[in-house]
Structures are given as structure tokens and as C-alpha cells.
Design an enzyme around this catalytic site. Structure first.
Site, short mmCIF file in Angstrom:
data_model
loop_
_atom_site.label_atom_id
_atom_site.label_comp_id
_atom_site.label_asym_id
_atom_site.label_seq_id
_atom_site.Cartn_x
_atom_site.Cartn_y
_atom_site.Cartn_z
N HIS A 529 0.82 -1.21 0.00
CA HIS A 529 0.00 0.00 0.00
C HIS A 529 0.85 1.26 0.00
O HIS A 529 2.06 1.24 0.27
CB HIS A 529 -0.96 0.00 1.20
CG HIS A 529 -0.28 0.06 2.54
ND1 HIS A 529 0.05 1.25 3.16
CD2 HIS A 529 0.12 -0.91 3.39
CE1 HIS A 529 0.61 1.00 4.33
NE2 HIS A 529 0.67 -0.30 4.50
N CYS A 548 2.56 -4.89 7.05
CA CYS A 548 2.28 -4.74 5.62
C CYS A 548 3.47 -4.08 4.92
O CYS A 548 4.39 -3.59 5.56
CB CYS A 548 1.01 -3.92 5.41
SG CYS A 548 -0.49 -4.85 5.77
#
Length: 632
Positions: A529, A548
């Protein structure tokens, strides 16, 4: 919800509606004030906020003693246990039918002249040999010999040429990242003239069976690795490959060059070949005097100073720098005679080395520059190469024609097409306390202007202490809170429990996921992301996230996986809508962990073991070798 709870909530919200529509007397209170202990709190003493003595769910009780703060722990590392084994059981041949007695002879005479079937005798001796192997290997060995197939590794007179060829391959296992001792089989000596024939046959059959087990073990190790990655830690999620062992022994029996056949089972991809070539080179260079260069600990060189360690700095640059840099500063290097004066010409050389190494080019030789100049020792590099070759065996033999490769220790992500990195960028991965997993998946979706669903671990470990002190904390930040699927104010939640509570951050400029996220659904809730924290990408050590993978150039990566342009990705973001779009074709993604890996030019680069995983892998190697030695 129980009938009593439904009645209670209905009654309370009816009361709230009535209070909000009727004129409010001076002594009246709102529902929120009642729940949070404002005016009229004394009503609680009379049980006005309960129903049959039961507190309403999902609302805070400021009079209650807070529960101890809970904690969500991440996965753990395990004490590695070697692969289970079982006895290899070769069926004994059926006993020959009793011979009819010959007239005029006794049974002993008859037995002495009965012919002995050599194959049956070999099978009988094999059945008496007690060896162990992992179940899949034991099953393949049993299937081969129980089918009555010929011996592979021995002849009537001793060991076969196939055995010698295989033993030579085993002896060179260290050149392919394995351990020769794992496949050690003592070859029987040539038989003495007065040797006991039966003892000799027993020795040969033990060698035959042991060689078959070791040969299949070697193939297993080369094709899928020595260890099961998932037994290292909860951070490893890599399904171990299956190997079809059943036909392999017969293929070895028929092979004109068993040694070459065994070596052919190695991964054939370019990355493995580069790692192997580097391993061979380093092993050959272990005694190279150039490897003995060292810079004294605590050395600090600034432009204009005089320091005898400068000679070692220049020698290390000659060893470590690129050919392009050495060509650019050829005159300086040729003229340098080992003097301690740190002249402007030498400062420019150091600055060039710092720049190409990704360091701040200030000409100051301190800890970071010395660490880069020294790099890993040959021995340390060899250890990293061996671990990297093992890890590469865990992955598919063919990574695919198009894939995304994330290397956590390098803090880099690549979009690879036909074996060449078409795109590369810096990434931020999980911190040591919130490590990114090692797994493979497929990219399926790009989500534009995403919501961020806050993981339970962050709610509990990081937000909950603040919410205990200030229940309206999330309201002020603009987060959305829901209880049991119903949107509520964060100040209305009983933060003594997070059960049935969900938190998410709406799209926006300060959204933790930035403009987009790239999804490959997995059990670990890990994805790539964007991020508003752009400054993190300037750091050398980028293990900073909650697990992440943050991309420095998310629009370019999204365009690559979507097969479109960066302008098109920008237009989708500019629309401002939260929208998930499937990629035209699923793309493999390897969220991997390699402390040694070839760059786009095939040159091996080495990285710090940021999570200490290589150590656990090496410990698993040692445990595996010890177990194999014990059962040899």
C-alpha cells in the site's frame, strides 16, 4: 441478541427519542451524559442504567475498575524438530517349497545340493538390514526392492560404478549449498581372500540400502530443501513441495551418469545459478590474502586529517568498489602510495564509494562507511548464500513470466517480466516486533482511496491504552467505530473489551494506506500500500511498519500489475471514490526473505538479517544433520 437485551435497548432508545423531541427541563440529562457519568450519574446507584441487574452491552462504565490491558502477541519462533523417520521394511522372499527326498539320501544331503537363488538371498539379507528414513523416502525404497528389481549400487564383486559416481556427487554437496556429511555412506572395502562370503554379502546389502536412502534424501534436499520452513516459526507460511520419489531409483539404475543426474535435480532458475556460482567463487577465494583487509574499530576519518588507517580504507575501496568507480578515480588510485594524509582527491574517491553504496556522500569515514567497506567476511557470505539457496528451494522452480518479488532484508520490491526487473522501488516492511511473513500468493485486486480496517492487534496493543483514558479519542481523529456491525461513537464503547468492536479509517489524505492498496488475500492480512509517511523511505533501515509492505511508488506498482499507465491510476485516484478493481490477470507475489540475492546484473548483494531468521535456519540445519548422522 437476547430478548431481554432487545427490550432494554428498545426502551433506552425510545427514552432518548422522547428526551430529544421534548423540551428539556433544567434537571434533564442526555443518554450520552447518562452513559458517560455526567449529570444524573447518581441514578446509576438506583440501577437505572441496567435491566434486571445486567449492564447494557457496548457502553462504558466509568465506575467499574478497568480490566488489565490485554496484549496481542505475534507469531513465535520454534525449536526445530527434525523430520520423523520410520524403519525401512523390505519383505523377505517366500521360502522355497520343500524338496522331495531322494532315495538313498538324507535331508541334509538334499539341502546341501539345492541351488541358492542369488536374488532371493539378496532380498533376504536386505530384509534383515535395519535402517530408517522419512516415510515418503522409505515407501519409495520399499516399493523398488519389494518389486524384485535389480541392485543399483553393488555387484557380485563390490560397489558399482553408479555408486562411485553418486558418492562423488555427495562429496561435492557443499558446492550446491548442502552438507556432504548428510549423505555419508561408508563404502565396503575390497573383499579379502579369506573373507566370510555371508558377512561380505550382508555388508554389501547394507551399503545398497543405505545408498538408496541417501540418494533419495539428496534429491529431496536439492528439490525442496533440507528443512520444512513452516517448522521454523509462525512467520513462515510456505507449503512444502511434494516429490515423486517412486520412479527415481529405477531412473538412477538406468542412468549412464548418476552423478550428473543427481546434480540435474537442482533448481534451474537464473537466481539459483547466480547464488551457486558465487558460492563456488567464495569457496575458492577463502585463502585469498585480499580478504584479510581490515579497518581498526573506532576509526573516524574526516577530510584533511592524517590517519594510518587510510591505507586500509583505500585497499577496501579497491576490493569493494564497482569497476566504473575505480575507472573514474584510476589516477588517484594509481598515485596513492599508502600515505596517511586524507587529501581532497581521496575524499572524492570516498564520496564516490559512499554515493554508489547508498550512503550520504560526505567523505567522512565512520561506522556506516566502514561497515559497508568491510561488508561480510567470506565465511559470513558463504553462510548467507547457503541459507538463500535453501530458501530458494522452498519456492516454485519457475517463479513465473511476470511476478512481484519483495525482499524484506533488502527493503525492496520488484516487478519482474521474463526474468528481468522491469520496476524496482524502496519499501518499508514490518518492524522486528511486527514482522512481515514469508509466503507466496497471487495479486488479485487494486483498491483506490481505501478504507483502513484497523487490525485487532493495533486496536488492542496501541489504541486501547489511549481509549481507556479518553474514549472519544477515535471520534476526534475521524475514525469510524462499529459495535456488532452498528456504527457507534467511540465514547459509547466499553473499552474494557474489544469483542465485536471494529474500527476503520475513512479514505483521505491522512489515511494510513494512502491512495491505494494492492491486495493478495492471505491469512496474515498483509498487502502492499501507499503511505503518508514518505520520509521513512529515505532511511537505510526500513523495518518500521506493522507488517504490511509500504511502497515508495505505489502508482507505478499499481500500473504494472493492472497493465495500464500511471496516468490512468492517477485518474482513478482523482475520482475520489473507494473502489476495488480486479487485476486483468492474477500475478504471483513472493513476500520473501533473502539476505543474499542477485541484482539485475546477476551480482550477489548481501543484506542484514533484520529479523534474525537466518540464525534459526542454520540451527535447523544443525539439528537435521545431527539426526541424520544418528541414524546412519
Amino acid at each position: 441478541m437476547t430478548r431481554y437485551k432487545t427490550i432494554a435497548l428498545t426502551a433506552v432508545f425510545a427514552a432518548f427519542t422522547a428526551m430529544s423531541t421534548a423540551p428539556r427541563p433544567a434537571a434533564a440529562i442526555t443518554l450520552l451524559e447518562m452513559l458517560r457519568g455526567g449529570p444524573g450519574a447518581d441514578n446509576r446507584q438506583r440501577g437505572n442504567d441496567t435491566f434486571f441487574g445486567r449492564r447494557l452491552p457496548g457502553v462504558s462504565d466509568p465506575t467499574a475498575d478497568p480490566e488489565p490491558l490485554p496484549k496481542v502477541s505475534g507469531p513465535r519462533y520454534y525449536t526445530y524438530k527434525p523430520e520423523a523417520t520410520r524403519p525401512v521394511t523390505i519383505a523377505a522372499p517366500a521360502m522355497a517349497a520343500a524338496q522331495p527326498e531322494v532315495a538313498g539320501s538324507d535331508a541334509a544331503t538334499t539341502a546341501s545340493i539345492a541351488p541358492v537363488d542369488p536374488q532371493a538371498e539378496q532380498r533376504r539379507l536386505l530384509s534383515e538390514t535395519k535402517l530408517r528414513a522419512p516415510d515418503d523416502i522409505a515407501t519409495a525404497v520399499e516399493a523398488y526392492y519389494n518389486a524384485g528389481r535389480p541392485m543399483i549400487w553393488v555387484t557380485e564383486n563390490g560397489i558399482s560404478e553408479r555408486a562411485r559416481s553418486a558418492l562423488a556427487a555427495f562429496a561435492e554437496a557443499d558446492l550446491v549449498g548442502l552438507v556432504p556429511e548428510d549423505y555419508l555412506v561408508a563404502a565396503p572395502a575390497d573383499a579379502a581372500a579369506d573373507a566370510d562370503p555371508l558377512a561380505r554379502q550382508r555388508e554389501l546389502m547394507a551399503f545398497e540400502l543405505s545408498m538408496s536412502i541417501k540418494a533419495l534424501t539428496y534429491v529431496s534436499d536439492t528439490m525442496r530443501g533440507r528443512i520444512d520452513a513452516n517448522k521454523l516459526s509462525g512467520y513462515h507460511d510456505i507449503k512444502r513441495k511434494t516429490v515423486n520419489f517412486k520412479p527415481l531409483l529405477n531412473m538412477m539404475r538406468l542412468s549412464p551418469d548418476v552423478g550428473a543426474y543427481l546434480k540435474s535435480r537442482m533448481p534451474a532458475n537464473s537466481q539459483f545459478q547466480a547464488l551457486q556460482a558465487e558460492l563456488v567463487r567464495l569457496k575458492a577465494a577463502q585463502n585469498d590474502p585480499a580478504q584479510a583487509i581490515s579497518i581498526a574499530p573506532g576509526t573516524l576519518l574526516k577530510p584533511g586529517v592524517t590517519n594510518p588507517e587510510l591505507a586500509n580504507v583505500v585497499a577496501a575501496i579497491k576490493l569493494r568498489a564497482s569497476e566504473a568507480l575505480k575507472t573514474e578515480h584510476a589516477a588517484t588510485l594509481a598515485a596513492y602510495t599508502g600515505t596517511p594524509e586524507y587529501t581532497p582527491e581521496l575524499v572524492a574517491l570516498v564520496e564516490g564509494f559512499q554515493k554508489e553504496s547508498g550512503l550520504h556522500p560526505d567523505g567522512i569515514v565512520g561506522k556506516a562507511t566502514i561497515r559497508t567497506l568491510m561488508g561480510d567476511s567470506n565465511a559470513a557470505k558463504i553462510e548467507k548464500l547457503v541459507v538463500a539457496m535453501e530458501e530458494l528451494r522452498w519456492l516454485p522452480a519457475d517463479l513465473g513470466s511476470r511476478y512481484v518479488f519483495i525482499n524484506q532484508p533488502a527493503f525492496m520490491a520488484y516487478f519482474v517480466t521474463e526474468g528481468h526487473p522491469e520496476l524496482s522501488m524502496r519499501v518499508v516492511v514490518g518492524s522486528k516486533a511486527n514482522q512481515t511473513y514469508f509466503f507466496n500468493d497471487q495479486i488479485e485486486t487494486v483498491e483506490f482511496n481505501p478504507y483502513w480496517g484497523v487490525p485487532k492487534s493495533i486496536i488492542i496493543n496501541e489504541m486501547l491504552p489511549k481509549l481507556r483514558r479518553d474514549p472519544s479519542y477515535l471520534d476526534r481523529l475521524g475514525y469510524e467505530v462499529s459495535y456488532g456491525g452498528r456504527k457507534v461513537s467511540s465514547s459509547a464503547v466499553d473499552w474494557n473489551s474489544t469483542h465485536n468492536v471494529d474500527v476503520r479509517q475513512p479514505p483521505g489524505s491522512d489515511n494510513a494506506l494512502g491512495e491505494l492498496k494492492i491486495l493478495f488475500p492471505n491469512a496474515h492480512s498483509i498487502y502492499m500500500h501507499d503511505t503518508p509517511s514518505k520520509s521513512f523511505f529515505k532511511r537505510d533501515m526500513r523495518a518500521l511498519s506493522h507488517g504490511c509492505v509500504r511502497l515508495s511508488e505505489p502508482r507505478r506498482m499499481a500500473a504494472a500489475v493492472m497493465g495500464t499507465t500511471v496516468d490512468d491510476i492517477g485518474a482513478q485516484i482523482a475520482a475520489g471514490q473507494n473502489r476495488a478493481v480486479q487485476v486483468p490477470q492474477k500475478i504471483p507475489v513472493y513476500v520473501s526473505y533473502f539476505t543474499a540475492w542477485p541484482n539485475k546484473d546477476g551480482i550477489i548483494e548481501y543484506f542484514d538479517d533484520v529479523y534474525g531468521r537466518d540464525d534459526y535456519t542454520r540451527k535447523a540445519f544443525a539439528v537435521t544433520s545431527e539426526a541424520r548422522s544418528a541414524r546412519s
